[in-house]
Design an enzyme around this catalytic site. Structure first.
Site, mmCIF file in Angstrom:
data_model
loop_
_atom_site.group_PDB
_atom_site.id
_atom_site.type_symbol
_atom_site.label_atom_id
_atom_site.label_comp_id
_atom_site.label_asym_id
_atom_site.label_seq_id
_atom_site.Cartn_x
_atom_site.Cartn_y
_atom_site.Cartn_z
ATOM 1 N N TYR A 195 0.801 -1.230 0.000
ATOM 2 C CA TYR A 195 0.000 0.000 0.000
ATOM 3 C C TYR A 195 0.829 1.274 0.000
ATOM 4 O O TYR A 195 0.510 2.230 -0.729
ATOM 5 C CB TYR A 195 -1.010 -0.025 1.147
ATOM 6 C CG TYR A 195 -2.213 -0.885 0.818
ATOM 7 C CD1 TYR A 195 -3.292 -0.363 0.129
ATOM 8 C CD2 TYR A 195 -2.232 -2.230 1.167
ATOM 9 C CE1 TYR A 195 -4.385 -1.152 -0.196
ATOM 10 C CE2 TYR A 195 -3.314 -3.035 0.845
ATOM 11 C CZ TYR A 195 -4.387 -2.484 0.152
ATOM 12 O OH TYR A 195 -5.459 -3.274 -0.183
ATOM 13 N N GLU A 208 -8.769 -6.801 4.726
ATOM 14 C CA GLU A 208 -8.010 -7.911 4.144
ATOM 15 C C GLU A 208 -7.311 -8.737 5.219
ATOM 16 O O GLU A 208 -7.171 -9.961 5.065
ATOM 17 C CB GLU A 208 -7.013 -7.366 3.121
ATOM 18 C CG GLU A 208 -7.720 -6.868 1.856
ATOM 19 C CD GLU A 208 -6.884 -5.920 1.019
ATOM 20 O OE1 GLU A 208 -5.650 -5.856 1.227
ATOM 21 O OE2 GLU A 208 -7.460 -5.228 0.162
ATOM 22 N N ARG A 233 -4.448 -15.595 -12.795
ATOM 23 C CA ARG A 233 -5.790 -15.469 -13.353
ATOM 24 C C ARG A 233 -6.799 -15.938 -12.303
ATOM 25 O O ARG A 233 -6.545 -16.906 -11.572
ATOM 26 C CB ARG A 233 -5.961 -16.307 -14.622
ATOM 27 C CG ARG A 233 -5.216 -15.777 -15.840
ATOM 28 C CD ARG A 233 -5.752 -14.453 -16.321
ATOM 29 N NE ARG A 233 -5.103 -14.028 -17.562
ATOM 30 C CZ ARG A 233 -3.986 -13.311 -17.624
ATOM 31 N NH1 ARG A 233 -3.366 -12.962 -16.502
ATOM 32 N NH2 ARG A 233 -3.472 -12.949 -18.786
ATOM 33 N N SER A 259 -13.839 -18.597 -11.914
ATOM 34 C CA SER A 259 -14.958 -19.060 -11.088
ATOM 35 C C SER A 259 -14.863 -20.564 -10.882
ATOM 36 O O SER A 259 -14.491 -21.313 -11.799
ATOM 37 C CB SER A 259 -16.287 -18.740 -11.769
ATOM 38 O OG SER A 259 -16.479 -17.353 -11.882
ATOM 39 N N PRO A 304 -19.942 -19.578 -12.946
ATOM 40 C CA PRO A 304 -20.340 -19.518 -11.528
ATOM 41 C C PRO A 304 -21.726 -20.087 -11.287
ATOM 42 O O PRO A 304 -22.016 -20.591 -10.198
ATOM 43 C CB PRO A 304 -20.286 -18.021 -11.205
ATOM 44 C CG PRO A 304 -20.435 -17.333 -12.514
ATOM 45 C CD PRO A 304 -19.749 -18.229 -13.504
ATOM 46 N N PHE A 364 -18.808 -9.057 -12.930
ATOM 47 C CA PHE A 364 -17.848 -8.842 -13.996
ATOM 48 C C PHE A 364 -16.744 -9.880 -13.880
ATOM 49 O O PHE A 364 -16.338 -10.230 -12.770
ATOM 50 C CB PHE A 364 -17.203 -7.459 -13.869
ATOM 51 C CG PHE A 364 -18.095 -6.315 -14.256
ATOM 52 C CD1 PHE A 364 -18.228 -5.927 -15.567
ATOM 53 C CD2 PHE A 364 -18.778 -5.603 -13.277
ATOM 54 C CE1 PHE A 364 -19.014 -4.848 -15.925
ATOM 55 C CE2 PHE A 364 -19.568 -4.532 -13.629
ATOM 56 C CZ PHE A 364 -19.693 -4.157 -14.954
ATOM 57 N N PHE A 365 -16.244 -10.358 -15.000
ATOM 58 C CA PHE A 365 -15.011 -11.134 -14.981
ATOM 59 C C PHE A 365 -13.871 -10.143 -15.190
ATOM 60 O O PHE A 365 -13.768 -9.520 -16.252
ATOM 61 C CB PHE A 365 -15.004 -12.195 -16.089
ATOM 62 C CG PHE A 365 -15.868 -13.384 -15.761
ATOM 63 C CD1 PHE A 365 -16.335 -13.622 -14.489
ATOM 64 C CD2 PHE A 365 -16.214 -14.280 -16.767
ATOM 65 C CE1 PHE A 365 -17.124 -14.724 -14.188
ATOM 66 C CE2 PHE A 365 -17.008 -15.384 -16.480
ATOM 67 C CZ PHE A 365 -17.463 -15.603 -15.191
ATOM 68 N N GLY A 366 -13.033 -9.962 -14.211
ATOM 69 C CA GLY A 366 -11.979 -8.969 -14.279
ATOM 70 C C GLY A 366 -12.366 -7.743 -13.480
ATOM 71 O O GLY A 366 -13.308 -7.770 -12.701
#
Length: 402
Positions: free
Chosen positions: A95, A137, A206, A209, A279, A395-397
């Site tokens: 960060y 996180e 990558r 799902s 998914p 969304f994918f990505g």
């Protein structure tokens, strides 16, 4: 945590971010990777090449500025991004690096307009937002490491089975090389796989799902082969399809993601386009195991039957769910496609078809597919009176604006 003066300054930068946000994030990533090329082992190269990550970050920065006085309103988006960060092993030490180059990019793009006062306001704001991510996180890392069957960081998995599902989609069954049991996951979640490709300097990550119901023996991902290896999207998918075989290994992180099955008893409608079906295979298989009496409407759109994956598997699931309606819509169906008992329409899904075939009282609508598919279907659902709270999409990505 931020002074009123700082929030007022941040708010004043909103019009500038609306115009120059993507330019700022493009400069940011370019300078970041020049100074820290090792971070290319973490970031998705395809999303960078196509500008998706730059746009997504610009949208996030803009949302933070617009909501700086009520950051709690964007916590759901923060959590969604945090899932991706945890899955990619983004750590607290990253960060400060990101903050440094983001501030430098703001100054580089805006020049004298980025006064010391504005840069300091953004430095203070970034510190607060970064800490929110780090805290969320941290909890996710602890949960993934301590849950039954869980682990931290990446873990080696072996391909135990490779199955071609259609002309363009292949499923890979992955099991831990140490023989351990897998953690339970929510239907709809994804995993990150990391691998090296011969001749390439950096590792590739990558997120795919999970396309089967949770079990203790294997993960299943189902990957679409993109058009060519030269296409940034196609480098990893082509390598998986053509070069990865049974007994080969990849590295995997614990399942992540918040686009998950709602397990209440209300009806559910799945609307998928292309590989967006993956998914939903996990979700509908979970319903078959846990809620076989639930009303389900499963609608899948593809170019033709040759790329319609999971047909036999869906027929088997249909036998297990008391009230499952299955529909295929093919853009260019062959004569054979039209003989499929679940073929319903040639062409595309539109608002009128949705009205006639999908509108169910109190149903939840899950939508997944290319951006154009999401735009059409979600607009059609809203035109037919479906409330936003009952529309769930993925969304994918990097998340882009519809």
């Amino acid at each position: 945590m931020l002074s009123q003066k700082t929030m007022d300054i941040i708010k004043s930068t909103v019009p500038v971010l609306q115009v120059h946000g993507t330019q700022i994030t493009t400069v940011f990533y370019s300078n970041l990777f020049k100074a820290h090329p090792e971070l290319l082992n973490i970031f998705n190269h395809a999303n960078q090449a196509k500008g998706r990550q730059q746009t997504a970050l610009s949208n996030t920065v803009l949302a933070a500025a617009q909501n700086i006085d009520k950051l709690e309103t964007i916590i759901p988006v923060v959590k969604q991004i945090a899932h991706k960060h945890r899955s990619l092993m983004i750590k607290p030490e990253h960060y400060p690096i990101v903050g440094e180059y983001l501030l430098k990019a703001i100054k580089e793009v805006l020049g004298d307009a980025a006064t010391d006062e504005i840069i300091q306001a953004w430095a203070d704001t970034y510190g607060v937002i970064a800490q929110v991510f780090i805290d969320i996180e941290k909890q996710m890392y602890e949960e993934s490491a301590t849950k039954s069957g869980g682990w931290s960081d990446y873990k080696e998995f072996k391909i135990i089975k490779k199955i071609q599902e259609s002309d363009v989609i292949t499923s890979f069954y992955l099991a831990p090389t140490d023989g351990s049991s897998l953690p339970a996951y929510e239907a709809g979640q994804y995993i990150t796989i990391r691998l090296s490709i011969p001749g390439e300097k950096f590792l590739f990550n990558r997120q795919y799902s999970l396309s089967s119901a949770s079990n203790k023996e294997y993960f299943r991902i189902s990957v679409k082969k993109e058009a060519s290896v030269e296409n940034p999207d196609g480098k990893v998918s082509n390598y998986l399809h053509t070069d990865i075989n049974v007994d080969d290994t990849v590295e995997v992180t614990v399942p992540a993601g918040d686009y998950t099955l709602i397990k209440e008893e209300s009806p559910i409608v799945f609307l998928s386009g292309g590989v967006g079906i993956t998914p939903f295979m996990s979700m509908v298989a979970t319903i078959a195991e846990e809620q076989p009496n639930r009303e389900v409407n499963f609608i899948h759109s593809a170019r033709n039957g040759a790329i319609q994956a999971f047909n036999e598997e869906l027929i088997g699931i249909k036998d297990k769910i008391t009230n499952l309606q299955l529909s295929y819509i093919f853009e260019n169906p062959s004569d054979e496609d039209k003989l499929n008992p679940f073929f319903k329409k040639a062409g595309y899904i539109d608002s009128e078809w949705l009205k006639e075939n999908t509108i169910i009282k109190d149903a939840h609508y899950f939508v997944c597919g290319p951006v154009s598919f999401l735009q059409t279907v979600i607009k059609g659902l809203k035109n037919n009176g479906i409330d936003d709270a009952h529309i769930h999409y993925e969304f994918f990505g990097p998340a882009m604006k519809l």
